[in-house]
Write a protein that holds these residues in place. Structure first.
Motif, mmCIF file in Angstrom:
data_model
loop_
_atom_site.group_PDB
_atom_site.id
_atom_site.type_symbol
_atom_site.label_atom_id
_atom_site.label_comp_id
_atom_site.label_asym_id
_atom_site.label_seq_id
_atom_site.Cartn_x
_atom_site.Cartn_y
_atom_site.Cartn_z
ATOM 1 N N LYS A 48 10.613 -16.196 -107.201
ATOM 2 C CA LYS A 48 10.668 -16.984 -105.968
ATOM 3 C C LYS A 48 9.690 -16.435 -104.933
ATOM 4 O O LYS A 48 8.939 -17.196 -104.312
ATOM 5 N N ALA A 49 9.661 -15.132 -104.751
ATOM 6 C CA ALA A 49 8.738 -14.513 -103.791
ATOM 7 C C ALA A 49 7.292 -14.701 -104.241
ATOM 8 O O ALA A 49 6.411 -14.959 -103.419
ATOM 9 N N ARG A 51 6.043 -17.138 -105.927
ATOM 10 C CA ARG A 51 5.639 -18.529 -105.700
ATOM 11 C C ARG A 51 5.353 -18.797 -104.230
ATOM 12 O O ARG A 51 4.590 -19.687 -103.891
ATOM 13 N N ARG A 52 5.992 -18.017 -103.363
ATOM 14 C CA ARG A 52 5.720 -18.154 -101.929
ATOM 15 C C ARG A 52 4.581 -17.233 -101.504
ATOM 16 O O ARG A 52 4.304 -17.115 -100.327
ATOM 17 N N GLU A 54 4.571 -14.050 -101.540
ATOM 18 C CA GLU A 54 5.106 -12.910 -100.795
ATOM 19 C C GLU A 54 5.268 -11.690 -101.699
ATOM 20 O O GLU A 54 5.739 -10.654 -101.263
#
Length: 87
Positions: A48-49, A51-52, A54
């Protein structure tokens, strides 16, 4: 093919779930953590990070692994390999 089955296949394809599940299973078997559920949760958080933008997307191989594999194929140290070598 039944409409429900087609919708299910489209859902899986659209969200790329088979690829995600395959990657998670591979990472799980590669690392063999003592607490697999926590490992999977942490890995999904890293996805998730990543993909952002981050954090880093969890991969089995890092840059050093790729360089080592490439050098095994590029025995003449030319800086490139032929398509047949890649396959």
């Amino acid at each position: 093919m039944a409409a429900g089955e087609q919708e299910s296949r489209e859902y899986l394809r659209r969200h790329r779930l088979p690829e995600l599940l395959h990657r998670l299973g591979t990472l799980l078997l590669f690392h063999r953590p003592e607490r697999p559920r926590e490992f999977l949760i942490q890995t999904l958080e890293r996805v998730k990070a990543g993909r952002r933008a981050e954090g880093e997307y969890p991969e089995l191989m890092d840059e050093a692994n790729l360089e080592a594999m490439f050098s095994l194929l590029d025995v003449l140290d030319q800086g490139y390999i032929r398509p047949a070598q890649y396959r």
